[in-house]
Design a protein around this motif. Structure first.
Motif, PDB file in Angstrom:
ATOM      1  N   CYS A 146       0.868  -1.173   0.000  1.00 51.18           N
ATOM      2  CA  CYS A 146       0.000   0.000   0.000  1.00 51.18           C
ATOM      3  C   CYS A 146       0.905   1.223   0.000  1.00 51.18           C
ATOM      4  O   CYS A 146       2.123   1.097   0.128  1.00 51.18           O
ATOM      5  N   ALA A 147       0.323   2.400  -0.148  1.00 52.43           N
ATOM      6  CA  ALA A 147       1.140   3.611  -0.199  1.00 52.43           C
ATOM      7  C   ALA A 147       0.398   4.799   0.406  1.00 52.43           C
ATOM      8  O   ALA A 147      -0.823   4.917   0.287  1.00 52.43           O
ATOM      9  N   PHE A 148       1.182   5.658   1.043  1.00 54.34           N
ATOM     10  CA  PHE A 148       0.713   6.894   1.670  1.00 54.34           C
ATOM     11  C   PHE A 148       1.683   8.007   1.329  1.00 54.34           C
ATOM     12  O   PHE A 148       2.792   7.757   0.874  1.00 54.34           O
ATOM     13  N   ARG A 149       1.277   9.229   1.609  1.00 53.39           N
ATOM     14  CA  ARG A 149       2.197  10.368   1.580  1.00 53.39           C
ATOM     15  C   ARG A 149       2.335  10.860   3.016  1.00 53.39           C
ATOM     16  O   ARG A 149       1.351  10.937   3.760  1.00 53.39           O
ATOM     17  N   ASP A 150       3.551  11.205   3.381  1.00 47.88           N
ATOM     18  CA  ASP A 150       3.744  11.814   4.698  1.00 47.88           C
ATOM     19  C   ASP A 150       3.390  13.297   4.593  1.00 47.88           C
ATOM     20  O   ASP A 150       3.068  13.793   3.504  1.00 47.88           O
ATOM     21  N   PRO A 151       3.420  14.055   5.684  1.00 45.85           N
ATOM     22  CA  PRO A 151       3.002  15.464   5.632  1.00 45.85           C
ATOM     23  C   PRO A 151       3.818  16.333   4.667  1.00 45.85           C
ATOM     24  O   PRO A 151       3.331  17.363   4.209  1.00 45.85           O
ATOM     25  N   ALA A 152       5.042  15.914   4.318  1.00 43.39           N
ATOM     26  CA  ALA A 152       5.861  16.685   3.383  1.00 43.39           C
ATOM     27  C   ALA A 152       5.647  16.246   1.938  1.00 43.39           C
ATOM     28  O   ALA A 152       6.225  16.828   1.025  1.00 43.39           O
ATOM     29  N   GLY A 153       4.828  15.226   1.727  1.00 38.94           N
ATOM     30  CA  GLY A 153       4.582  14.738   0.377  1.00 38.94           C
ATOM     31  C   GLY A 153       5.429  13.534  -0.004  1.00 38.94           C
ATOM     32  O   GLY A 153       5.276  12.994  -1.095  1.00 38.94           O
ATOM     33  N   ASN A 154       6.344  13.102   0.872  1.00 38.79           N
ATOM     34  CA  ASN A 154       7.175  11.936   0.571  1.00 38.79           C
ATOM     35  C   ASN A 154       6.305  10.692   0.441  1.00 38.79           C
ATOM     36  O   ASN A 154       5.363  10.498   1.209  1.00 38.79           O
ATOM     37  N   MET A 155       6.631   9.852  -0.519  1.00 36.75           N
ATOM     38  CA  MET A 155       5.915   8.597  -0.711  1.00 36.75           C
ATOM     39  C   MET A 155       6.400   7.582   0.322  1.00 36.75           C
ATOM     40  O   MET A 155       7.596   7.364   0.479  1.00 36.75           O
ATOM     41  N   VAL A 156       5.454   6.981   1.026  1.00 32.68           N
ATOM     42  CA  VAL A 156       5.743   5.924   1.989  1.00 32.68           C
ATOM     43  C   VAL A 156       5.016   4.680   1.490  1.00 32.68           C
ATOM     44  O   VAL A 156       3.793   4.598   1.561  1.00 32.68           O
ATOM     45  N   ARG A 157       5.786   3.740   0.952  1.00 31.00           N
ATOM     46  CA  ARG A 157       5.211   2.471   0.485  1.00 31.00           C
ATOM     47  C   ARG A 157       5.461   1.443   1.574  1.00 31.00           C
ATOM     48  O   ARG A 157       6.510   1.448   2.218  1.00 31.00           O
ATOM     49  N   ILE A 158       4.489   0.560   1.778  1.00 32.15           N
ATOM     50  CA  ILE A 158       4.636  -0.476   2.803  1.00 32.15           C
ATOM     51  C   ILE A 158       4.373  -1.832   2.155  1.00 32.15           C
ATOM     52  O   ILE A 158       3.283  -2.076   1.651  1.00 32.15           O
ATOM     53  N   ASN A 159       5.404  -2.660   2.149  1.00 33.30           N
ATOM     54  CA  ASN A 159       5.302  -4.014   1.601  1.00 33.30           C
ATOM     55  C   ASN A 159       4.848  -4.975   2.673  1.00 33.30           C
ATOM     56  O   ASN A 159       5.178  -4.805   3.845  1.00 33.30           O
ATOM     57  N   GLU A 160       4.131  -6.010   2.263  1.00 30.27           N
ATOM     58  CA  GLU A 160       3.732  -7.065   3.182  1.00 30.27           C
ATOM     59  C   GLU A 160       4.800  -8.153   3.169  1.00 30.27           C
ATOM     60  O   GLU A 160       5.156  -8.682   2.126  1.00 30.27           O
ATOM     61  N   LEU A 161       5.302  -8.484   4.371  1.00 32.31           N
ATOM     62  CA  LEU A 161       6.266  -9.569   4.500  1.00 32.31           C
ATOM     63  C   LEU A 161       5.549 -10.899   4.508  1.00 32.31           C
ATOM     64  O   LEU A 161       4.424 -10.987   5.015  1.00 32.31           O
ATOM     65  N   PRO A 162       6.172 -11.934   3.990  1.00 30.30           N
ATOM     66  CA  PRO A 162       5.528 -13.261   4.003  1.00 30.30           C
ATOM     67  C   PRO A 162       5.397 -13.799   5.412  1.00 30.30           C
ATOM     68  O   PRO A 162       6.092 -13.476   6.302  1.00 30.30           O
TER      69      PRO A 162
END
Length: 136
Positions: A120-136
């Motif tokens: 999934c992906a979010f933006r932090d308050p500065a606009g940086n992309m924060v992607r989060i991978n699911e670990l097996p």
């Protein structure tokens, strides 16, 4: 070779908003918070990984950057094309729900990618992309 990732840098435009996102929403611990010359550097990281940190820094702090470059950086940050960090969790759905409840800007809901990663992906308050991978 014995090399590890010690710290990575992401710019911030509002240190208090970034601190709230990384500490309160993501649950990272604050490792350092330093002010100098009206600017602020905040080091955060997961409590379980004391040797790995993210340094949230003022993007215009480098004296070698021109005013035009600073403007370009700010423009890219606003579009979410300047900074990115990829995190990982075993509970992607739970993490997504917590971030969404914390009013983080959702870019992408949990999705099975064609290249074999669910993320999934979010933006932090500065606009940086924060992607989060699911670990097996």
């Amino acid at each position: 070779m014995d090399i590890t990732i010690h710290s990575s840098f992401l710019p911030h435009t509002d240190p208090d908003a970034s601190l709230a996102f990384y500490r309160d929403t993501l649950g990272f611990e604050v490792r350092n918070d330093v002010g100098y010359g009206g600017m602020r550097w905040i080091t955060v990281g997961p409590a379980e990984q004391p040797g790995t940190s993210i340094v949230l820094y003022p993007p215009g702090a480098d004296p070698g950057i021109t005013d035009d470059e600073r403007r370009t950086i700010v423009e890219m940050m606003a579009k979410g094309t300047y900074g990115i960090v990829v995190l990982a969790t075993k509970d992607l759905d739970g993490t997504f729900e917590r971030l969404q409840a914390g009013d983080a800007e959702v870019v992408q809901e949990p999705t099975e990618q064609p290249y074999g990663i669910r993320d999934c992906a979010f933006r932090d308050p500065a606009g940086n992309m924060v992607r989060i991978n699911e670990l097996p």
